[in-house]
Design a protein around this motif. Structure first.
Motif, PDB file in Angstrom:
ATOM      1  N   GLN A   3       0.831  -1.204   0.000  1.00  0.00           N
ATOM      2  CA  GLN A   3       0.000   0.000   0.000  1.00  0.00           C
ATOM      3  C   GLN A   3       0.862   1.249   0.000  1.00  0.00           C
ATOM      4  O   GLN A   3       0.549   2.228  -0.681  1.00  0.00           O
ATOM      5  N   ALA A   4       1.935   1.232   0.742  1.00  0.00           N
ATOM      6  CA  ALA A   4       2.831   2.392   0.773  1.00  0.00           C
ATOM      7  C   ALA A   4       3.478   2.611  -0.584  1.00  0.00           C
ATOM      8  O   ALA A   4       3.620   3.756  -1.039  1.00  0.00           O
ATOM      9  N   ASP A   5       3.860   1.529  -1.240  1.00  0.00           N
ATOM     10  CA  ASP A   5       4.469   1.638  -2.560  1.00  0.00           C
ATOM     11  C   ASP A   5       3.471   2.191  -3.575  1.00  0.00           C
ATOM     12  O   ASP A   5       3.820   3.055  -4.384  1.00  0.00           O
ATOM     13  N   GLU A   6       2.232   1.711  -3.553  1.00  0.00           N
ATOM     14  CA  GLU A   6       1.203   2.212  -4.462  1.00  0.00           C
ATOM     15  C   GLU A   6       0.944   3.697  -4.227  1.00  0.00           C
ATOM     16  O   GLU A   6       0.798   4.475  -5.176  1.00  0.00           O
ATOM     17  N   ARG A   7       0.882   4.098  -2.961  1.00  0.00           N
ATOM     18  CA  ARG A   7       0.641   5.500  -2.649  1.00  0.00           C
ATOM     19  C   ARG A   7       1.806   6.367  -3.112  1.00  0.00           C
ATOM     20  O   ARG A   7       1.619   7.448  -3.665  1.00  0.00           O
ATOM     21  N   HIS A   8       3.015   5.879  -2.915  1.00  0.00           N
ATOM     22  CA  HIS A   8       4.198   6.629  -3.345  1.00  0.00           C
ATOM     23  C   HIS A   8       4.223   6.787  -4.856  1.00  0.00           C
ATOM     24  O   HIS A   8       4.512   7.865  -5.368  1.00  0.00           O
ATOM     25  N   ARG A   9       3.919   5.720  -5.578  1.00  0.00           N
ATOM     26  CA  ARG A   9       3.903   5.799  -7.046  1.00  0.00           C
ATOM     27  C   ARG A   9       2.811   6.738  -7.545  1.00  0.00           C
ATOM     28  O   ARG A   9       3.014   7.495  -8.485  1.00  0.00           O
ATOM     29  N   GLY A  10       1.636   6.698  -6.920  1.00  0.00           N
ATOM     30  CA  GLY A  10       0.567   7.619  -7.283  1.00  0.00           C
ATOM     31  C   GLY A  10       0.952   9.063  -7.033  1.00  0.00           C
ATOM     32  O   GLY A  10       0.671   9.946  -7.839  1.00  0.00           O
ATOM     33  N   HIS A  11       1.634   9.308  -5.932  1.00  0.00           N
ATOM     34  CA  HIS A  11       2.094  10.653  -5.618  1.00  0.00           C
ATOM     35  C   HIS A  11       3.146  11.109  -6.621  1.00  0.00           C
ATOM     36  O   HIS A  11       3.160  12.270  -7.037  1.00  0.00           O
ATOM     37  N   ALA A  12       4.018  10.219  -7.037  1.00  0.00           N
ATOM     38  CA  ALA A  12       5.055  10.571  -8.000  1.00  0.00           C
ATOM     39  C   ALA A  12       4.447  10.938  -9.352  1.00  0.00           C
ATOM     40  O   ALA A  12       4.929  11.862 -10.020  1.00  0.00           O
ATOM     41  N   ILE A  13       3.395  10.241  -9.750  1.00  0.00           N
ATOM     42  CA  ILE A  13       2.738  10.561 -11.025  1.00  0.00           C
ATOM     43  C   ILE A  13       2.107  11.943 -10.967  1.00  0.00           C
ATOM     44  O   ILE A  13       2.240  12.743 -11.898  1.00  0.00           O
ATOM     45  N   ILE A  14       1.434  12.254  -9.860  1.00  0.00           N
ATOM     46  CA  ILE A  14       0.821  13.569  -9.705  1.00  0.00           C
ATOM     47  C   ILE A  14       1.881  14.664  -9.714  1.00  0.00           C
ATOM     48  O   ILE A  14       1.699  15.722 -10.315  1.00  0.00           O
ATOM     49  N   GLU A  15       2.997  14.414  -9.037  1.00  0.00           N
ATOM     50  CA  GLU A  15       4.080  15.394  -9.021  1.00  0.00           C
ATOM     51  C   GLU A  15       4.620  15.633 -10.423  1.00  0.00           C
ATOM     52  O   GLU A  15       4.924  16.771 -10.791  1.00  0.00           O
ATOM     53  N   GLN A  16       4.736  14.587 -11.213  1.00  0.00           N
ATOM     54  CA  GLN A  16       5.224  14.730 -12.583  1.00  0.00           C
ATOM     55  C   GLN A  16       4.247  15.542 -13.428  1.00  0.00           C
ATOM     56  O   GLN A  16       4.654  16.408 -14.200  1.00  0.00           O
ATOM     57  N   VAL A  17       2.962  15.289 -13.283  1.00  0.00           N
ATOM     58  CA  VAL A  17       1.950  16.040 -14.028  1.00  0.00           C
ATOM     59  C   VAL A  17       1.973  17.510 -13.623  1.00  0.00           C
ATOM     60  O   VAL A  17       1.939  18.411 -14.471  1.00  0.00           O
ATOM     61  N   MET A  18       2.070  17.775 -12.332  1.00  0.00           N
ATOM     62  CA  MET A  18       2.107  19.176 -11.868  1.00  0.00           C
ATOM     63  C   MET A  18       3.367  19.885 -12.367  1.00  0.00           C
ATOM     64  O   MET A  18       3.308  21.050 -12.774  1.00  0.00           O
ATOM     65  N   ALA A  19       4.495  19.206 -12.347  1.00  0.00           N
ATOM     66  CA  ALA A  19       5.725  19.809 -12.857  1.00  0.00           C
ATOM     67  C   ALA A  19       5.608  20.101 -14.344  1.00  0.00           C
ATOM     68  O   ALA A  19       6.062  21.147 -14.827  1.00  0.00           O
ATOM     69  N   GLU A  20       4.979  19.199 -15.061  1.00  0.00           N
ATOM     70  CA  GLU A  20       4.771  19.394 -16.498  1.00  0.00           C
ATOM     71  C   GLU A  20       3.883  20.605 -16.773  1.00  0.00           C
ATOM     72  O   GLU A  20       4.175  21.426 -17.636  1.00  0.00           O
ATOM     73  N   LEU A  21       2.786  20.722 -16.033  1.00  0.00           N
ATOM     74  CA  LEU A  21       1.878  21.852 -16.224  1.00  0.00           C
ATOM     75  C   LEU A  21       2.508  23.162 -15.781  1.00  0.00           C
ATOM     76  O   LEU A  21       2.342  24.189 -16.449  1.00  0.00           O
ATOM     77  N   LYS A  22       3.236  23.158 -14.672  1.00  0.00           N
ATOM     78  CA  LYS A  22       3.885  24.383 -14.202  1.00  0.00           C
ATOM     79  C   LYS A  22       4.974  24.843 -15.160  1.00  0.00           C
ATOM     80  O   LYS A  22       5.219  26.036 -15.295  1.00  0.00           O
ATOM     81  N   GLY A  23       5.617  23.906 -15.817  1.00  0.00           N
ATOM     82  CA  GLY A  23       6.667  24.264 -16.759  1.00  0.00           C
ATOM     83  C   GLY A  23       6.134  24.784 -18.077  1.00  0.00           C
ATOM     84  O   GLY A  23       6.872  25.393 -18.848  1.00  0.00           O
ATOM     85  N   ASN A  24       4.880  24.563 -18.363  1.00  0.00           N
ATOM     86  CA  ASN A  24       4.307  24.995 -19.640  1.00  0.00           C
ATOM     87  C   ASN A  24       3.229  26.050 -19.433  1.00  0.00           C
ATOM     88  O   ASN A  24       3.523  27.221 -19.295  1.00  0.00           O
ATOM     89  N   ALA A  25       2.008  25.653 -19.395  1.00  0.00           N
ATOM     90  CA  ALA A  25       0.890  26.586 -19.424  1.00  0.00           C
ATOM     91  C   ALA A  25       0.661  27.319 -18.104  1.00  0.00           C
ATOM     92  O   ALA A  25       0.309  28.493 -18.106  1.00  0.00           O
ATOM     93  N   LEU A  26       0.834  26.653 -16.995  1.00  0.00           N
ATOM     94  CA  LEU A  26       0.534  27.302 -15.716  1.00  0.00           C
ATOM     95  C   LEU A  26       1.600  28.299 -15.293  1.00  0.00           C
ATOM     96  O   LEU A  26       1.406  29.033 -14.332  1.00  0.00           O
ATOM     97  N   ALA A  27       2.706  28.352 -16.005  1.00  0.00           N
ATOM     98  CA  ALA A  27       3.733  29.346 -15.695  1.00  0.00           C
ATOM     99  C   ALA A  27       3.280  30.743 -16.106  1.00  0.00           C
ATOM    100  O   ALA A  27       3.848  31.730 -15.655  1.00  0.00           O
ATOM    101  N   HIS A  28       2.256  30.825 -16.923  1.00  0.00           N
ATOM    102  CA  HIS A  28       1.803  32.109 -17.454  1.00  0.00           C
ATOM    103  C   HIS A  28       0.319  32.324 -17.202  1.00  0.00           C
ATOM    104  O   HIS A  28      -0.432  32.604 -18.135  1.00  0.00           O
ATOM    105  N   LEU A  29      -0.108  32.179 -15.977  1.00  0.00           N
ATOM    106  CA  LEU A  29      -1.520  32.465 -15.696  1.00  0.00           C
ATOM    107  C   LEU A  29      -1.782  33.922 -16.040  1.00  0.00           C
ATOM    108  O   LEU A  29      -1.023  34.805 -15.645  1.00  0.00           O
ATOM    109  N   PRO A  30      -2.847  34.198 -16.775  1.00  0.00           N
ATOM    110  CA  PRO A  30      -2.983  35.500 -17.420  1.00  0.00           C
ATOM    111  C   PRO A  30      -3.340  36.676 -16.524  1.00  0.00           C
ATOM    112  O   PRO A  30      -2.925  37.785 -16.821  1.00  0.00           O
TER     113      PRO A  30
END
Length: 116
Positions: A3-30
């Motif tokens: 369960q800890a491993d599954e939670r850690h992997r799920g958290h890592a995926i969310i972190e990757q998605v947030m980093a991706e969005l912050k590096g592209n579109a969310l860096a320029h909130l209008p």
């Protein structure tokens, strides 16, 4: 432990998605307006989901948005028509030709344009 491993992997995926969005579109909130930022966020998430689907279709499922944009979307090619057929003029030794052709065939359903 599992369960800890599954939670850690799920958290890592969310972190990757947030980093991706912050590096592209969310860096320029209008603006400071909530509605404009909400619309921008929805468009950013939509673009992210479309790029993930395109990367998966092109066989580049682990590629980031910037890599996909550089390798497949922003190509130095010209689309031409002759005798009711489509031709794609691109550089001779383009290393990502196969990924682009796979994506075109998947997206259009009619097959990729012929290389000229």
């Amino acid at each position: 432990m599992i369960q800890a491993d599954e939670r850690h992997r799920g958290h890592a995926i969310i972190e990757q998605v947030m980093a991706e969005l912050k590096g592209n579109a969310l860096a320029h909130l209008p603006s400071g307006r909530f509605t404009a930022n909400a619309a921008w966020l929805q468009l950013a998430v939509l673009a992210f989901n479309i790029s993930r689907a395109a990367a998966h279709a092109a066989g580049m499922s682990t590629a980031r948005m910037s890599t996909l944009r550089i390798r497949v979307t922003m190509i130095t090619a010209r689309l031409a028509r002759h005798s009711r057929r489509r031709f794609l003029h691109y550089p001779t030794h383009w290393p990502w030709q196969q990924e682009f052709m796979t994506l075109c065939a998947y997206a259009t359903g009619t097959g990729p344009p012929q290389a000229a």
